[in-house]
Design an enzyme around this catalytic site. Sequence first.
Site, PDB file in Angstrom:
ATOM      1  N   SER A   1      26.862  60.544  32.029  1.00  0.00           N
ATOM      2  CA  SER A   1      27.701  61.636  31.554  1.00  0.00           C
ATOM      3  C   SER A   1      28.627  62.088  32.680  1.00  0.00           C
ATOM      4  O   SER A   1      28.497  61.660  33.824  1.00  0.00           O
ATOM      5  CB  SER A   1      26.839  62.807  31.068  1.00  0.00           C
ATOM      6  OG  SER A   1      26.000  62.410  30.009  1.00  0.00           O
TER       7      SER A   1
ATOM      8  N   PRO B   1      38.510  49.826  43.306  1.00  0.00           N
ATOM      9  CA  PRO B   1      38.122  48.962  44.431  1.00  0.00           C
ATOM     10  C   PRO B   1      36.607  48.897  44.647  1.00  0.00           C
ATOM     11  O   PRO B   1      36.074  47.870  45.057  1.00  0.00           O
ATOM     12  CB  PRO B   1      38.832  49.619  45.617  1.00  0.00           C
ATOM     13  CG  PRO B   1      40.051  50.245  45.019  1.00  0.00           C
ATOM     14  CD  PRO B   1      39.603  50.741  43.678  1.00  0.00           C
TER      15      PRO B   1
ATOM     16  N   TRP C   1      43.003  45.965  39.612  1.00  0.00           N
ATOM     17  CA  TRP C   1      42.956  44.847  38.662  1.00  0.00           C
ATOM     18  C   TRP C   1      43.297  45.308  37.238  1.00  0.00           C
ATOM     19  O   TRP C   1      42.689  44.846  36.278  1.00  0.00           O
ATOM     20  CB  TRP C   1      41.584  44.150  38.667  1.00  0.00           C
ATOM     21  CG  TRP C   1      41.034  43.861  40.009  1.00  0.00           C
ATOM     22  CD1 TRP C   1      39.905  44.355  40.566  1.00  0.00           C
ATOM     23  CD2 TRP C   1      41.607  42.991  41.001  1.00  0.00           C
ATOM     24  NE1 TRP C   1      39.728  43.864  41.838  1.00  0.00           N
ATOM     25  CE2 TRP C   1      40.759  43.021  42.132  1.00  0.00           C
ATOM     26  CE3 TRP C   1      42.760  42.198  41.041  1.00  0.00           C
ATOM     27  CZ2 TRP C   1      41.016  42.288  43.276  1.00  0.00           C
ATOM     28  CZ3 TRP C   1      43.013  41.477  42.192  1.00  0.00           C
ATOM     29  CH2 TRP C   1      42.145  41.518  43.286  1.00  0.00           C
TER      30      TRP C   1
ATOM     31  N   GLN D   1      39.620  16.052  35.100  1.00  0.00           N
ATOM     32  CA  GLN D   1      39.013  14.781  35.510  1.00  0.00           C
ATOM     33  C   GLN D   1      39.548  13.623  34.665  1.00  0.00           C
ATOM     34  O   GLN D   1      39.829  12.538  35.175  1.00  0.00           O
ATOM     35  CB  GLN D   1      37.495  14.876  35.386  1.00  0.00           C
ATOM     36  CG  GLN D   1      36.746  13.741  36.068  1.00  0.00           C
ATOM     37  CD  GLN D   1      36.818  13.832  37.586  1.00  0.00           C
ATOM     38  OE1 GLN D   1      37.087  14.893  38.132  1.00  0.00           O
ATOM     39  NE2 GLN D   1      36.588  12.721  38.254  1.00  0.00           N
TER      40      GLN D   1
ATOM     41  N   GLU E   1      35.798  41.872  31.752  1.00  0.00           N
ATOM     42  CA  GLU E   1      34.977  42.403  30.660  1.00  0.00           C
ATOM     43  C   GLU E   1      33.488  42.160  30.889  1.00  0.00           C
ATOM     44  O   GLU E   1      32.721  42.011  29.932  1.00  0.00           O
ATOM     45  CB  GLU E   1      35.410  41.809  29.305  1.00  0.00           C
ATOM     46  CG  GLU E   1      36.775  42.260  28.850  1.00  0.00           C
ATOM     47  CD  GLU E   1      36.894  43.761  28.666  1.00  0.00           C
ATOM     48  OE1 GLU E   1      35.932  44.386  28.168  1.00  0.00           O
ATOM     49  OE2 GLU E   1      37.948  44.317  29.036  1.00  0.00           O
TER      50      GLU E   1
ATOM     51  N   THR F   1      45.207  45.290  33.954  1.00  0.00           N
ATOM     52  CA  THR F   1      46.092  44.467  33.130  1.00  0.00           C
ATOM     53  C   THR F   1      47.222  45.331  32.566  1.00  0.00           C
ATOM     54  O   THR F   1      46.990  46.448  32.118  1.00  0.00           O
ATOM     55  CB  THR F   1      45.302  43.829  31.985  1.00  0.00           C
ATOM     56  OG1 THR F   1      44.278  42.997  32.538  1.00  0.00           O
ATOM     57  CG2 THR F   1      46.204  42.981  31.101  1.00  0.00           C
TER      58      THR F   1
END
Length: 384
Positions: A180, A127, A155, A338, A365, A157
């Site tokens: 690190s 979050p 989120w 369109q 990504e 996948t």
Amino acid sequence: MDFQLTDEQKQLREEVRKFADEEIRPVATEYDVDEAYPHEVMEKAAEMGLLAPHVPVEYGGVGYSSLENAILTEELFAADPGIGLCVSSAGFGAEALMEFGTDEQKERVLPEVTAGDAVMGSAISEPQAGSDVTSVATSAEKDGDEWVINGSKMWITNGTVADYFVVVCETDPEIDDRYSGYSQILVEGDRDGLTRDKITGKLGIRASDTAELRFDDVRVPEENLIGQRGMGFLQLMQFFDETRTAVAAQGVGIARGAAERALEYAQEREQFDRPISDFQAIKHKLAEMHTNTEAARWLTYRSAWAVDNEAGDLTALASMAKEFASRVAVDVADEAVQVHGGAGFVNDHDVERLYRDAKITQIYEGTTEIQKNIVARELLDEGF
């Protein structure tokens, strides 16, 4: 310079296009409306060897190059981005196992994924941690011979359908180095304390499963650590060039799918007793849509070549390809709607779905803004 695909690559393209036309396009609207995961399509994709095809042959994959994966991804996304993402994401996180995992981890997980018996997920975002991966707060603490994981991921996948997750956790908070102290840990989907809630109401890619994950004292054995402790962030960064090239291929597929549908519709739709393709305004739209799609494709191929050949300018190329192809996807899908006019505003025509689906390529990504920062950083040699 050779701009020709090999005979094998051309055959791959034709086989995946046939699969996409026969198995994905006829059911795409149904899965989009229902926001349902396409289990039956996934079974057929497994039979075709399309699940995690980048995995080496010894683990059941095909060992496809980045370029071959780009070809495959374009075909899937030209048919439908939602189901296309389900197929192309079945092995999310497999790269970490392939590069840093133990032989036992590879032998246990990868053959299941390539056979279609299991799905993977990569659990990075939270979050409060999206573009800034170093803000990850999900923690993993050692307790005897186990890791105890607490926190949440957002989120994700394949969140509710995955059998395995590669989870980025903070394991060494006392380390001052910003990059690190993070590790990647393999977490099985049926572990006690792991809660998965499906996210619905998405703008696009609705067939693809997305979820919030919550870890409440989730225990996994210490051997589930992937690679070296504390090196998870640096491990993760090694794959972004490859995954961003893959998203660029997604954008190319969406743009091509939209451009082709617009061309077909323009030749069928008549106004003033003429096909609308006779009008210069429409001709210019079609010309620009196909030109930009072709430009995005070859920038994506250039990036894929750089991945396969470990070229020095790879990081800049991957971000250029991802930013440009995702922008082209959004612009071409917009113009396709369109061209369709009012008919493009309802899901009787695929361009309505492609228009909604295109936007995510500018977000996951690494956002468009992040890609521009990376390109500028590489040009100015600024380092991390």
